[in-house]
Design a protein around this motif. Sequence first.
Motif, PDB file in Angstrom:
ATOM      1  N   GLN A   1     -39.171  80.461  17.224  1.00 22.80           N
ATOM      2  CA  GLN A   1     -39.049  80.457  15.772  1.00 22.80           C
ATOM      3  C   GLN A   1     -40.228  81.123  15.084  1.00 22.80           C
ATOM      4  N   ASP A   2     -41.445  80.899  15.608  1.00 20.19           N
ATOM      5  CA  ASP A   2     -42.605  81.509  14.942  1.00 20.19           C
ATOM      6  C   ASP A   2     -42.538  83.033  15.021  1.00 20.19           C
ATOM      7  N   LEU A   3     -42.000  83.578  16.134  1.00 21.55           N
ATOM      8  CA  LEU A   3     -41.857  85.028  16.240  1.00 21.55           C
ATOM      9  C   LEU A   3     -40.808  85.545  15.261  1.00 21.55           C
ATOM     10  N   CYS A   4     -39.679  84.822  15.171  1.00 18.37           N
ATOM     11  CA  CYS A   4     -38.650  85.225  14.209  1.00 18.37           C
ATOM     12  C   CYS A   4     -39.197  85.212  12.791  1.00 18.37           C
ATOM     13  N   ASP A   5     -40.017  84.179  12.471  1.00 16.61           N
ATOM     14  CA  ASP A   5     -40.594  84.087  11.119  1.00 16.61           C
ATOM     15  C   ASP A   5     -41.568  85.233  10.868  1.00 16.61           C
ATOM     16  N   LEU A   6     -42.366  85.575  11.866  1.00 22.35           N
ATOM     17  CA  LEU A   6     -43.329  86.665  11.694  1.00 22.35           C
ATOM     18  C   LEU A   6     -42.609  87.996  11.461  1.00 22.35           C
ATOM     19  N   ARG A   7     -41.554  88.250  12.231  1.00 21.31           N
ATOM     20  CA  ARG A   7     -40.810  89.502  12.063  1.00 21.31           C
ATOM     21  C   ARG A   7     -40.138  89.539  10.694  1.00 21.31           C
ATOM     22  N   ARG A   8     -39.578  88.415  10.291  1.00 20.60           N
ATOM     23  CA  ARG A   8     -38.926  88.354   8.975  1.00 20.60           C
ATOM     24  C   ARG A   8     -39.942  88.555   7.861  1.00 20.60           C
ATOM     25  N   ASP A   9     -41.121  87.921   7.996  1.00 20.21           N
ATOM     26  CA  ASP A   9     -42.164  88.080   6.973  1.00 20.21           C
ATOM     27  C   ASP A   9     -42.586  89.544   6.846  1.00 20.21           C
ATOM     28  N   ALA A  10     -42.698  90.230   7.975  1.00 21.06           N
ATOM     29  CA  ALA A  10     -43.103  91.639   7.949  1.00 21.06           C
ATOM     30  C   ALA A  10     -42.074  92.476   7.200  1.00 21.06           C
ATOM     31  N   ILE A  11     -40.786  92.203   7.441  1.00 21.63           N
ATOM     32  CA  ILE A  11     -39.736  92.968   6.759  1.00 21.63           C
ATOM     33  C   ILE A  11     -39.698  92.620   5.277  1.00 21.63           C
ATOM     34  N   GLU A  12     -39.827  91.348   4.943  1.00 16.66           N
ATOM     35  CA  GLU A  12     -39.816  90.951   3.530  1.00 16.66           C
ATOM     36  C   GLU A  12     -40.986  91.570   2.778  1.00 16.66           C
ATOM     37  N   LEU A  13     -42.134  91.682   3.438  1.00 21.25           N
ATOM     38  CA  LEU A  13     -43.290  92.312   2.793  1.00 21.25           C
ATOM     39  C   LEU A  13     -43.008  93.786   2.518  1.00 21.25           C
ATOM     40  N   ILE A  14     -42.369  94.473   3.455  1.00 20.94           N
ATOM     41  CA  ILE A  14     -42.012  95.881   3.251  1.00 20.94           C
ATOM     42  C   ILE A  14     -41.026  96.010   2.102  1.00 20.94           C
ATOM     43  N   VAL A  15     -40.001  95.145   2.085  1.00 22.93           N
ATOM     44  CA  VAL A  15     -38.964  95.213   1.056  1.00 22.93           C
ATOM     45  C   VAL A  15     -39.517  94.896  -0.321  1.00 22.93           C
ATOM     46  N   SER A  16     -40.535  94.035  -0.381  1.00 19.84           N
ATOM     47  CA  SER A  16     -41.060  93.602  -1.684  1.00 19.84           C
ATOM     48  C   SER A  16     -41.639  94.754  -2.489  1.00 19.84           C
ATOM     49  N   ALA A  17     -42.008  95.852  -1.819  1.00 23.11           N
ATOM     50  CA  ALA A  17     -42.590  96.992  -2.532  1.00 23.11           C
ATOM     51  C   ALA A  17     -41.556  98.041  -2.903  1.00 23.11           C
ATOM     52  N   LEU A  18     -40.283  97.771  -2.614  1.00 20.00           N
ATOM     53  CA  LEU A  18     -39.240  98.766  -2.851  1.00 20.00           C
ATOM     54  C   LEU A  18     -38.384  98.375  -4.042  1.00 20.00           C
TER      55      LEU A  18
END
Length: 484
Positions: free
Chosen positions: A75-92
């Motif tokens: 779960q922690d890996l899934c959360d880290l990957r999701r956080d990375a994508i959400e951070l990228i999307v937040s600037a778009l």
Amino acid sequence: MTLLRVDGLPVEVREGASLLDAVRVAGTELPTLCHDDRLRPAGSCRTCLVRADGRITAACVTPAAPGTNVTTAQQDLCDLRRDAIELIVSALPPHALADGSRSELAETCRRLGITPRTAAPKTSGHRDDSHPYIELDQDLCIACGRCVRMCDDVQGTFALTLTGRGADTVVAPGTGGPWAQSDCVACGGCVDTCPTGAITHPGPGRGITTAQPRQEQVRTTCGYCGVGCALDVVVDENQVSAVLPALDGPVNQGHACVKGRFSHGYLTSEERLAHPLVRKNGSLEPVGWEEALARVADGLRGAVETGGPDAVAAISSARATNEENYLVQKFLRTVVGTNNVDNCSRLCHAPSAAGLSAAFGRAGGTDSFDDVGKADCLLVVGANPVEAHPVVGARLLQQALRGASLIVADPRKVGLAHQADIHLRPRPGTNVALFNGLAHVLVAEGMTDPDFLRDRAAGLDELVEMLAQYPPARTAELTGIPAE
């Protein structure tokens, strides 16, 4: 082969493979927004994080070592990957994930249930649509660098760069001006690899990187030159939406040139002939197929009746398929009764075909294009592959950029000459003298394997005797290339 475990499953991958390769073999797909299998891994987006022997790492840049224990589903890996994508999307801006968007980022977000924030970030609105085949929307750029690496490492044009600092970093033409004024050769590699839709091509197939469920994808071979690039044609309601280079193409390996990638526009061109034309009263007029074919048949029949079968001849096309060319000669020989059939390729290829047949027993090359990747020295004589066969030209340039010596012999300053270590400029028509001079040096300085040649070649003694007439001094007189 390398043996390791992924989520408890034993997995075997080739030597030099990455953990990402191993994870894929195990049947798990990870987000890879900065990764393209055709490119050197970068590991910048951090969306493919896994745990390898207890250490969290980016799978795309981590080599697969024997015995490594890899986990992906914690779960922690899934959360880290999701956080990375959400951070990228937040600037778009919101339209990056709008309904109908078919970008790699949009598909990843749909799969993970990620939606853009309600409060849209401020956008620059900077678009560049100056190029006929490529459009740039910098607001969608995530600075992954895939397009830049594609242009540098695969095409070798170096037309793109990342400009700006920090969160403002975006892709731009390297010249600083409009895209149309850059060094871009419109190979389309940047369009294929862009994960967000920041770089697309205009038209109905805009943003297509793979066929959608309602579309058909048809494999074909490009007919513009003799390289033989494998292409996937995306068909939507019986219309071509896009042409994509096949990733598993044995020659082009997921690459294409401007013709193969974008020149399908002729299909819908208003200048394209839609009906047969027959000349009547001095002008061409559209007619039906039956009338046109009857006119051709009457003309052929009349010529044969008047002058015999040899009054008829046909010139076939190098652009046609082997099957079509076979039918042309079969029609001439069995129906008309003449051997008067020719092909345009004989004009340019006949001398080389004769020489290849005499030397090697076949009229084609004896090596595959993959052998380019094994060479530490490349000698290109009398050819301009960068323009005539761009995909092969790109592969030659890639090998030179990886450190292979590149020697170009051509009176013209052709494309590869700009990157050549040595550019020899022989007088036009003296290529054979140049070859003889080079062979003379190989023999005179003991750089051949006589036993190997005697076992495999005929006429060696006669060749050596002839080469004695081409010492460097005489070769220099004939070719204009300095003896040194």
